[in-house]
Scaffold this active site. Structure first.
Site, PDB file in Angstrom:
ATOM      1  CG  HIS A  23      -2.002  -0.995   1.181  1.00  0.00           C
ATOM      2  ND1 HIS A  23      -3.329  -0.651   1.091  1.00  0.00           N
ATOM      3  CD2 HIS A  23      -1.973  -2.346   1.186  1.00  0.00           C
ATOM      4  CE1 HIS A  23      -4.073  -1.744   1.055  1.00  0.00           C
ATOM      5  NE2 HIS A  23      -3.266  -2.789   1.117  1.00  0.00           N
ATOM      6  CG  ASP A 122      -4.911   2.293   2.153  1.00  0.00           C
ATOM      7  OD1 ASP A 122      -5.854   1.512   2.401  1.00  0.00           O
ATOM      8  OD2 ASP A 122      -3.958   1.984   1.425  1.00  0.00           O
ATOM      9  CB  ALA A 353      13.888  -9.132  -6.385  1.00  0.00           C
ATOM     10  CG  HIS A 370       1.153 -11.849  -5.913  1.00  0.00           C
ATOM     11  ND1 HIS A 370       2.105 -11.131  -6.596  1.00  0.00           N
ATOM     12  CD2 HIS A 370       0.707 -11.000  -4.952  1.00  0.00           C
ATOM     13  CE1 HIS A 370       2.231  -9.937  -6.070  1.00  0.00           C
ATOM     14  NE2 HIS A 370       1.395  -9.819  -5.075  1.00  0.00           N
ATOM     15  CG  ASN A 374       1.430  -2.127  -5.821  1.00  0.00           C
ATOM     16  OD1 ASN A 374       0.749  -1.191  -6.221  1.00  0.00           O
ATOM     17  ND2 ASN A 374       1.664  -2.317  -4.534  1.00  0.00           N
ATOM     18  CB  SER A 375       3.101  -7.630  -9.081  1.00  0.00           C
ATOM     19  OG  SER A 375       3.936  -7.587  -7.941  1.00  0.00           O
ATOM     20  CD  GLN A 395      -2.985 -11.462  -4.412  1.00  0.00           C
ATOM     21  OE1 GLN A 395      -2.805 -12.682  -4.462  1.00  0.00           O
ATOM     22  NE2 GLN A 395      -2.475 -10.705  -3.443  1.00  0.00           N
TER      23      GLN A 395
END
Length: 486
Positions: A23, A122, A353, A370, A374-375, A395
């Protein structure tokens, strides 16, 4: 860097991130975007132990100040020095959310002190709408996900299509496109809706507070999900501004390497040097975010799939500080001798990473993810096709966007949440290998990479001057300035 009482600028934006890396990272990017505009200064309100993560990601030239508030650990009964949700198991997170709710009084005091013109907070702080209301300033909500997931969540909460069956799939009512889900893919707060369940109550409070707020800031861009952006505005009646992808606010390599505040220049350099030795689109990158907690049995299946496939890979493995120790041998979560046998083709990173730098490298041809937003968005912004493996939260919704709507991903067919309790569903090596092979070795994967690269160009155009997201932020700032000067 500005101070809290610095009078420069004619719009002052206060930002309250939820204390979890997934977040905090995008909302810090949002703070940077606001502060990059002329006449705008930003104050990030956070706790003492979260301040270093914030400060590491703020350029020294940015008009951003950090205002500290005290984390009520003792009052909530949580350990001192535990000021982020990342340190809590899924069973203990209720305690952390209780502590977060006790931040209301410290926030009120901070807002009274710095007197901002608006508050971006948030969604996990629903009560902050009232805090902003006391000062007569608008509150903007940040959910941390995109339009598709936001629309899906509302449609499920309102229409409850999963109530008719415990096992069969259902089509999400009213949502554009024929989107199918199963009850087991939904959050427990949606499936059970128990009286007294704190998460069910939190979801209800979030929905109510959104109606009391000025609008919603969305980390997305209109060209990515136009039907759902329209549905969110026109059918669900949410005022909103798409200003993403916010990760693209990090333009320099140092910013990309330091995003998240956990890495070192040396670790990034070693990883990129390894990638330089690989052919374009030959490496699969595997990472499940900061919270996914796979059992050893699942990690072994991933290892077996990668070894059987035989291609090059970077695999980021989260070593859980709650359960792991430095003395544990690799054999407890890897097949014996796996690293020796794959030394030429594989790189295992334990812990953090430099994800953006890895993903944007031309050697990386696919991303096992996943499907955290964000990813997912980071993969889209660099034009990578994906193998989707949702674990929790929204997800499973994001997976449907990637696979069924955008056509840039293949699922491993995960059907249930991963809870880290020992009885989780295990995806077998054969299924993982099939998905990876389809993405990396065939024409199907090439077509997905082509589509992903088209989206990459759209994302980059959106944030440039005159682009949809750049213009959306400009419109929001102009509106807030006019309102603050009435």
């Amino acid at each position: 860097m500005a101070t809290a009482d610095d009078p420069t600028g004619n719009l002052h934006v206060a930002i309250l991130p939820f204390m979890a890396h997934g977040h905090m990272i995008p909302i810090i990017d949002i703070a940077k975007l606001f502060a990059s505009r002329r006449g705008v200064k930003t104050t990030i309100i956070t706790t003492r132990l979260n301040a270093p993560l914030v400060s590491k990601q703020i350029p020294t030239t940015a008009e951003i100040h950090i205002e500290l508030i005290r984390f009520p650990a003792a009052e909530a009964g949580v350990p001192e020095e535990s000021e982020t949700a990342d340190f809590f198991s899924s069973t203990a997170q209720k305690m952390f959310f209780h502590a977060a709710a006790l931040l209301r009084r410290p926030l009120d005091a901070a807002l009274a002190k710095i007197r901002p013109d608006c508050l971006v907070s948030d969604a996990f702080f629903p009560w902050s709408a009232e805090s902003a209301g006391k000062l007569g300033i608008p509150r903007l909500v940040f959910h941390g996900t995109g339009y598709f997931a936001l629309c899906t969540a509302v449609c499920i909460r309102v229409h409850k299509p999963h109530k008719n069956s415990d096992s069969e799939s259902f089509v999400v009512p009213c949502l554009p496109g024929k989107i199918e889900l199963t009850p087991s893919q939904l959050p427990e707060s949606a499936r059970k809706e128990e009286e007294g369940n704190p998460f069910t109550e939190l979801v209800r409070e979030m929905a109510e507070s959104e109606g009391k707020s000025y609008g919603v800031i969305v980390n997305s861009f209109r060209e990515l999900e136009p039907n759902y952006a329209d549905f969110y505005r026109d059918e669900l009646g949410r005022r909103n501004w798409a200003i993403g992808p916010v990760s693209l606010s990090n333009r320099r390599s140092e910013e990309k390497a330091g995003r998240g505040g956990r890495g070192t220049g040396e670790s990034s350099s070693d990883c990129l040097k390894w990638l330089e030795s690989k052919e374009p689109d030959s490496v699969i990158y595997i990472c499940f975010g900061s919270l996914a907690d796979f059992a050893d049995s699942q990690l072994k299946e991933i290892a077996a799939a990668l070894e059987s496939w035989g291609g090059s890979f970077i695999w980021v493995v989260r070593k859980d500080p709650r359960t792991e120790s430095e003395s544990e041998s690799e054999e407890e979560w890897l097949p014996v001798g796996f690293e020796d046998r794959t030394a030429e083709k594989g790189l295992i990173i334990r812990g953090w990473a430099p994800q953006i730098l890895i993903l944007e490298h031309e050697a990386v041809g696919g991303f096992v993810t996943h499907c955290g937003w964000n990813s997912t968005l980071e993969g889209i912004t660099v034009g990578k096709a994906m193998v989707t493996w949702p674990v929790a939260a929204e997800q499973f919704y994001n997976e449907k966007l990637v696979t069924a709507v955008l056509g840039i991903g293949l699922p491993v067919e995960a059907e249930k949440w991963v809870r880290g309790t020992g009885d989780d569903e295990v995806i077998m090596a054969e299924g993982i290998e099939i998905a990876v092979r389809r993405l990396m070795d065939g024409d199907e994967g090439k077509e997905m990479r082509r589509k992903a690269k088209e989206l990459r160009e759209m994302a980059r155009m959106a944030i440039e001057e005159g682009g949809s997201s750049h213009s959306s932020l400009s419109d929001l700032i102009d509106e807030l300035k006019q309102r603050s000067h009435v």
